[in-house]
Design a protein around this motif. Structure first.
Motif, PDB file in Angstrom:
ATOM      1  N   ARG A 338     -46.565   2.389  63.326  1.00 22.17           N
ATOM      2  CA  ARG A 338     -45.150   2.479  63.708  1.00 22.17           C
ATOM      3  C   ARG A 338     -44.876   2.145  65.171  1.00 22.17           C
ATOM      4  N   PHE A 339     -45.756   2.561  66.073  1.00 23.02           N
ATOM      5  CA  PHE A 339     -45.528   2.301  67.490  1.00 23.02           C
ATOM      6  C   PHE A 339     -46.862   2.342  68.207  1.00 23.02           C
ATOM      7  N   GLY A 340     -46.860   1.877  69.454  1.00 18.98           N
ATOM      8  CA  GLY A 340     -48.083   1.901  70.234  1.00 18.98           C
ATOM      9  C   GLY A 340     -48.972   0.707  69.964  1.00 18.98           C
ATOM     10  N   TYR A 341     -50.234   0.837  70.338  1.00 16.15           N
ATOM     11  CA  TYR A 341     -51.187  -0.275  70.245  1.00 16.15           C
ATOM     12  C   TYR A 341     -51.517  -0.608  68.790  1.00 16.15           C
ATOM     13  N   ARG A 342     -51.594  -1.911  68.497  1.00 14.34           N
ATOM     14  CA  ARG A 342     -52.031  -2.380  67.170  1.00 14.34           C
ATOM     15  C   ARG A 342     -53.059  -3.489  67.380  1.00 14.34           C
ATOM     16  N   CYS A 343     -54.188  -3.409  66.676  1.00 14.27           N
ATOM     17  CA  CYS A 343     -55.226  -4.427  66.809  1.00 14.27           C
ATOM     18  C   CYS A 343     -54.701  -5.773  66.302  1.00 14.27           C
ATOM     19  N   GLU A 344     -55.337  -6.838  66.726  1.00  9.31           N
ATOM     20  CA  GLU A 344     -54.923  -8.175  66.308  1.00  9.31           C
ATOM     21  C   GLU A 344     -55.560  -8.563  64.973  1.00  9.31           C
ATOM     22  N   ASN A 345     -54.769  -9.177  64.152  1.00  9.41           N
ATOM     23  CA  ASN A 345     -55.229  -9.774  62.880  1.00  9.41           C
ATOM     24  C   ASN A 345     -56.088  -8.840  62.032  1.00  9.41           C
ATOM     25  N   PRO A 346     -55.554  -7.670  61.663  1.00  7.22           N
ATOM     26  CA  PRO A 346     -56.339  -6.782  60.794  1.00  7.22           C
ATOM     27  C   PRO A 346     -56.540  -7.400  59.408  1.00  7.22           C
ATOM     28  N   LYS A 347     -57.721  -7.157  58.841  1.00  6.21           N
ATOM     29  CA  LYS A 347     -58.038  -7.722  57.527  1.00  6.21           C
ATOM     30  C   LYS A 347     -57.346  -6.946  56.414  1.00  6.21           C
ATOM     31  N   ASP A 348     -57.223  -5.633  56.593  1.00  9.56           N
ATOM     32  CA  ASP A 348     -56.565  -4.785  55.603  1.00  9.56           C
ATOM     33  C   ASP A 348     -56.122  -3.506  56.304  1.00  9.56           C
ATOM     34  N   LEU A 349     -55.589  -2.559  55.520  1.00 11.72           N
ATOM     35  CA  LEU A 349     -55.040  -1.343  56.108  1.00 11.72           C
ATOM     36  C   LEU A 349     -56.126  -0.502  56.792  1.00 11.72           C
ATOM     37  N   ILE A 350     -57.280  -0.402  56.182  1.00 13.89           N
ATOM     38  CA  ILE A 350     -58.369   0.372  56.776  1.00 13.89           C
ATOM     39  C   ILE A 350     -58.808  -0.261  58.097  1.00 13.89           C
ATOM     40  N   ASP A 351     -58.879  -1.570  58.123  1.00 15.23           N
ATOM     41  CA  ASP A 351     -59.260  -2.273  59.353  1.00 15.23           C
ATOM     42  C   ASP A 351     -58.199  -2.061  60.432  1.00 15.23           C
ATOM     43  N   LEU A 352     -56.937  -2.047  60.036  1.00 17.41           N
ATOM     44  CA  LEU A 352     -55.843  -1.781  60.971  1.00 17.41           C
ATOM     45  C   LEU A 352     -56.008  -0.405  61.605  1.00 17.41           C
ATOM     46  N   TYR A 353     -56.208   0.616  60.751  1.00 19.91           N
ATOM     47  CA  TYR A 353     -56.390   1.976  61.273  1.00 19.91           C
ATOM     48  C   TYR A 353     -57.611   2.058  62.186  1.00 19.91           C
ATOM     49  N   THR A 354     -58.719   1.582  61.692  1.00 21.96           N
ATOM     50  CA  THR A 354     -59.995   1.751  62.391  1.00 21.96           C
ATOM     51  C   THR A 354     -60.008   1.040  63.738  1.00 21.96           C
ATOM     52  N   ARG A 355     -59.630  -0.228  63.747  1.00 21.35           N
ATOM     53  CA  ARG A 355     -59.693  -0.980  65.005  1.00 21.35           C
ATOM     54  C   ARG A 355     -58.593  -0.577  65.976  1.00 21.35           C
ATOM     55  N   SER A 356     -57.406  -0.253  65.467  1.00 17.02           N
ATOM     56  CA  SER A 356     -56.323   0.171  66.367  1.00 17.02           C
ATOM     57  C   SER A 356     -56.712   1.444  67.108  1.00 17.02           C
ATOM     58  N   ARG A 357     -57.319   2.376  66.403  1.00 17.17           N
ATOM     59  CA  ARG A 357     -57.703   3.640  67.031  1.00 17.17           C
ATOM     60  C   ARG A 357     -58.944   3.470  67.922  1.00 17.17           C
ATOM     61  N   SER A 358     -59.895   2.669  67.465  1.00 14.58           N
ATOM     62  CA  SER A 358     -61.110   2.451  68.258  1.00 14.58           C
ATOM     63  C   SER A 358     -60.807   1.697  69.549  1.00 14.58           C
ATOM     64  N   GLU A 359     -59.896   0.738  69.470  1.00 18.98           N
ATOM     65  CA  GLU A 359     -59.547  -0.050  70.649  1.00 18.98           C
ATOM     66  C   GLU A 359     -58.496   0.640  71.516  1.00 18.98           C
ATOM     67  N   GLY A 360     -57.633   1.457  70.890  1.00 18.87           N
ATOM     68  CA  GLY A 360     -56.525   2.084  71.614  1.00 18.87           C
ATOM     69  C   GLY A 360     -56.898   3.358  72.343  1.00 18.87           C
ATOM     70  N   PHE A 361     -57.851   4.121  71.787  1.00 15.20           N
ATOM     71  CA  PHE A 361     -58.292   5.364  72.418  1.00 15.20           C
ATOM     72  C   PHE A 361     -59.528   5.132  73.272  1.00 15.20           C
ATOM     73  N   GLY A 362     -59.604   5.802  74.417  1.00 17.74           N
ATOM     74  CA  GLY A 362     -60.782   5.743  75.269  1.00 17.74           C
ATOM     75  C   GLY A 362     -61.883   6.663  74.771  1.00 17.74           C
ATOM     76  N   PRO A 363     -63.060   6.601  75.398  1.00 19.49           N
ATOM     77  CA  PRO A 363     -64.226   7.364  74.922  1.00 19.49           C
ATOM     78  C   PRO A 363     -64.012   8.880  74.877  1.00 19.49           C
ATOM     79  N   GLU A 364     -63.369   9.465  75.906  1.00 16.82           N
ATOM     80  CA  GLU A 364     -63.202  10.923  75.925  1.00 16.82           C
ATOM     81  C   GLU A 364     -62.267  11.384  74.820  1.00 16.82           C
ATOM     82  N   VAL A 365     -61.199  10.640  74.578  1.00 12.48           N
ATOM     83  CA  VAL A 365     -60.273  10.997  73.497  1.00 12.48           C
ATOM     84  C   VAL A 365     -60.975  10.872  72.154  1.00 12.48           C
ATOM     85  N   GLN A 366     -61.723   9.801  71.954  1.00 11.80           N
ATOM     86  CA  GLN A 366     -62.463   9.641  70.708  1.00 11.80           C
ATOM     87  C   GLN A 366     -63.453  10.786  70.511  1.00 11.80           C
ATOM     88  N   ARG A 367     -64.128  11.186  71.582  1.00 12.54           N
ATOM     89  CA  ARG A 367     -65.098  12.274  71.501  1.00 12.54           C
ATOM     90  C   ARG A 367     -64.425  13.556  71.026  1.00 12.54           C
TER      91      ARG A 367
END
Length: 500
Positions: A338-367
């Motif tokens: 809906r808003f914020g960072y979105r990864c480029e050219n996701p292959k499917d919905l799971i790829d959209l979720y996974t890459r957007s969060r992996s690329e959008g969040f830094g290491p400490e937030v992910q931890r």
């Protein structure tokens, strides 16, 4: 005019009322300092200089027409965790690098109504997760006392901007010490109010049962001025509590008048000190300066009594089970849809979720998300999360029992002074920086950090005062009366001493 940034909030208000300078003069002064010096500090993410100039001009016109609001025309800035309509609101994260809020947080609206001038949005640890403001997507913040050192976190941008003389006041938020610890590292006063005293509507959530907004300034009275318009019940926040509305400035003035010329203005005040706050891991110079400040409190008439609180190590473990669990839930909304960072050219919905969060969040937030998700997962919920909630209740009871014997509790704010940015502390060591502050959040209590001196390296040290629920006035008046007889809060950082 060259030292306007050295004036207290009270002096700024008096200067505006007596026409020694205008709001536009003030605003231009601070903008000039920010433009010239913030490249050394990196305290701002977003500048709103043109809007601020227009607000200042309007404030001068309103004051000329008889508008008596005390804060009318006084500059300030907001931590970038508070939604601000039409202004970038990033929470220090790539995830929200393009999010322009369509609405104001309640405290932003309230401060606007008070007539204050916002100069922009302040840098912070990503999603308020950190203790040194090095995890921001917009780069680390430097301490104005020594640029090689951290300013503390997560409200490091707020603390460094005030300590550098870029603004007289700043909003901040505190989930486990994020107002008090940077206030300590930067030689400021900062207050975290009782949970529920200030609306959380429009404050981007980290851990909803712990987050609370507060204020930072050079003195207790400065903090009181900014906190005043922030407080009050808000029906849009389910955790906002209806309670008597204090007048912090009036309470401070009455306490000062009552003290008069007495050399014992704090006579009758009982300060609780727990040996648990002075154990292994406390820096020797911090210990010395805090104990010296407690002696100053005694010299001013206060009585120091011994109390017992929950072992801070138990409190630390409890916090780092509950806060990441709440973060895991709260940050699930940032999914690239809906808003914020979105990864480029996701292959499917799971790829959209996974890459957007992996690329959008830094290491400490992910931890912390991973820690929290684990604690909430099937098979571990009862073993970890539920047990931590039971211990949280014990922590509350221990504070209640301690307050039967004292009015406020004192401790070091942080176990060390500001450490070097180059040290790159591991997460576990960084978490220990919150060991004295997090119990307050777990119990929902108000607490304040005030400066009590400098180390041999010229780095500030803070003393924490913890109050009973709804007793912000007692904390503010206590610290104010102490500051009337000491000059720790009047010391200036290296950057604040620079003229432009």
């Amino acid at each position: 005019m060259s030292e306007l940034h050295h004036l207290s909030t009270q002096q700024l208000i008096t200067g505006l009322q007596t026409k020694q300078f205008s709001s536009l003069d003030l605003t231009e002064h601070f903008i000039k300092r920010i433009d010239a010096l913030d490249s050394k500090i990196n305290s701002f993410i977003t500048h709103t200089s043109e809007t601020a100039r227009a607000q200042a001009q309007a404030a001068d016109e309103m004051r000329a027409q008889g508008d008596m609001r005390p804060l009318l025309g006084v500059p300030m800035a907001h931590k970038d965790i508070f939604c601000t309509q039409g202004v970038l609101t990033t929470c220090g994260s790539k995830m929200l690098h393009n999010f322009v809020s369509p609405y104001n947080a309640t405290i932003v609206t309230n401060i606007d109504k008070a007539g204050m001038i916002s100069l922009g949005k302040l840098n912070m640890d990503e999603f308020a997760m950190g203790s040194d403001t090095s995890s921001s997507y917009y780069g680390a913040v430097h301490n104005p006392w020594n640029l090689e050192h951290v300013p503390g976190g997560s409200s490091g941008g707020s603390a460094s901007a005030v300590a550098a003389g870029f603004i007289p006041l700043a909003t901040a938020s505190d989930t486990g010490g994020s107002i008090r610890q940077p206030a300590s590292f930067c030689g400021l006063t900062g207050i975290k109010p009782t949970y529920g005293r200030v609306s959380r509507f429009g404050m981007i959530a980290y851990a909803s049962s712990l987050d609370q907004a507060g204020s930072m300034g050079r003195s207790a009275k400065d903090c009181a001025y900014l906190l005043q318009p922030m407080i009050g019940h808000d029906p849009r926040d389910a955790t906002s509590i209806k309670h008597d509305m204090p007048d912090y400035i009036q309470d401070i003035n009455e306490a000062e008048a009552k003290a008069g010329n007495s050399d014992k203005p704090l006579a009758g005040l009982r300060i609780g000190v727990a040996k648990e706050y002075f154990g292994e891991g406390l820096d020797a110079e911090v210990d010395q300066l805090v104990r010296a400040a407690l002696q100053q409190y005694e010299d001013l008439g206060a009585t120091v009594v011994e109390v017992t609180i929950t072992d801070p190590e138990i409190t630390l473990a409890t916090y780092y089970m509950l806060a990441p669990a709440e973060a895991s839930s709260n940050l699930s909304r940032f999914d690239g849809v809906r808003f914020g960072y979105r990864c480029e050219n996701p292959k499917d919905l799971i790829d959209l979720y996974t890459r957007s969060r992996s690329e959008g969040f830094g290491p400490e937030v992910q931890r912390r998300i991973l820690m929290g998700t684990y604690a909430l997962s099937a098979g571990y919920f009862d073993a970890y999360y539920t047990k931590a909630q039971k211990i949280r209740r014990i922590i509350v009871k221990d504070f209640d029992d301690a307050f039967k014997n004292c009015d406020v509790i004192a401790s070091p704010t942080a176990p060390t002074p500001a450490y070097k940015l180059s040290e790159n502390l591991d997460s576990a060591t960084m978490y220990l920086g919150d060991v004295y502050t997090i119990g307050v959040n777990l119990a929902g209590l108000p607490a304040l950090s005030q400066p009590v001196g400098l180390t041999s390296e010229g780095l500030p040290v803070g003393l924490q005062l913890i109050g009973q629920h709804w007793q912000e006035s007692e904390l503010l008046t206590t610290a104010h009366l102490f500051q009337q007889h000491t000059d720790h809060h009047l010391q200036h950082s290296a950057i604040a001493k620079e003229t432009v």
